[in-house]
Design a protein around this motif. Structure first.
Motif, mmCIF file in Angstrom:
data_model
loop_
_atom_site.group_PDB
_atom_site.id
_atom_site.type_symbol
_atom_site.label_atom_id
_atom_site.label_comp_id
_atom_site.label_asym_id
_atom_site.label_seq_id
_atom_site.Cartn_x
_atom_site.Cartn_y
_atom_site.Cartn_z
ATOM 1 N N THR A 75 -2.323 -0.630 7.111
ATOM 2 C CA THR A 75 -2.000 0.321 6.052
ATOM 3 C C THR A 75 -0.575 0.828 6.189
ATOM 4 O O THR A 75 0.212 0.778 5.252
ATOM 5 C CB THR A 75 -2.976 1.518 6.084
ATOM 6 O OG1 THR A 75 -4.302 1.023 6.048
ATOM 7 C CG2 THR A 75 -2.744 2.435 4.913
ATOM 8 N N TYR A 76 -0.222 1.352 7.358
ATOM 9 C CA TYR A 76 1.120 1.851 7.637
ATOM 10 C C TYR A 76 1.275 2.001 9.141
ATOM 11 O O TYR A 76 0.340 1.812 9.902
ATOM 12 C CB TYR A 76 1.402 3.186 6.939
ATOM 13 C CG TYR A 76 0.492 4.326 7.342
ATOM 14 C CD1 TYR A 76 0.773 5.104 8.467
ATOM 15 C CD2 TYR A 76 -0.654 4.624 6.624
ATOM 16 C CE1 TYR A 76 -0.072 6.141 8.852
ATOM 17 C CE2 TYR A 76 -1.498 5.656 6.994
ATOM 18 C CZ TYR A 76 -1.198 6.408 8.106
ATOM 19 O OH TYR A 76 -2.025 7.424 8.488
ATOM 20 N N LEU A 94 0.798 -1.214 0.000
ATOM 21 C CA LEU A 94 0.000 0.000 0.000
ATOM 22 C C LEU A 94 0.838 1.275 0.000
ATOM 23 O O LEU A 94 0.492 2.241 -0.648
ATOM 24 C CB LEU A 94 -0.955 0.010 1.186
ATOM 25 C CG LEU A 94 -2.022 -1.085 1.184
ATOM 26 C CD1 LEU A 94 -2.851 -1.033 2.457
ATOM 27 C CD2 LEU A 94 -2.914 -0.945 -0.041
#
Length: 113
Positions: free
Chosen positions: A97-98, A3
């Motif tokens: 996601t992060y 992502l």
């Protein structure tokens, strides 16, 4: 990492305090490099840029890593010429996601970091 992997444009060493035997029956704390991770540093705001020019200023930086990266509170990020202490680590509202690491650094009186 798919992502945000293409956005992670810097390699940053991650160091962690570790308690080791001092050889005399006691213990001491030492810093050990636990890895070098791909990351991205958020751009500083105008206020942060002004503060960076002042000796003794605390400078805040936000760093982003791939989800699941081994970065913890109280670790140190050591990009060339600087040492930043990780004060908090967050996942966004969409897990996986992060990873966001809020860091701080004290500007030295002689202008070095």
């Amino acid at each position: 990492m798919a992502l945000i992997g293409h956005l992670l444009n810097v390699s940053v060493p991650v160091w962690r305090a570790t308690v080791v035997d001092d050889g005399g029956g006691g213990h001491e704390t030492t810093w050990v490099q636990v890895g070098t991770l791909r990351a991205r540093r958020s751009q500083p705001t105008a206020r942060e840029r002004a503060a960076a020019q002042q000796a003794g200023a605390d400078l805040d930086e936000t760093w982003y890593f791939a989800a699941g990266a081994d970065v913890r509170r109280d670790d140190e990020l050591r990009p060339p010429g600087r040492v930043l202490r990780v004060i908090a680590v967050f996942e966004p509202s969409v897990p996986g996601t992060y990873l966001r690491a809020d860091c701080t650094m004290r500007q030295q009186l002689d202008g070095t970091t």
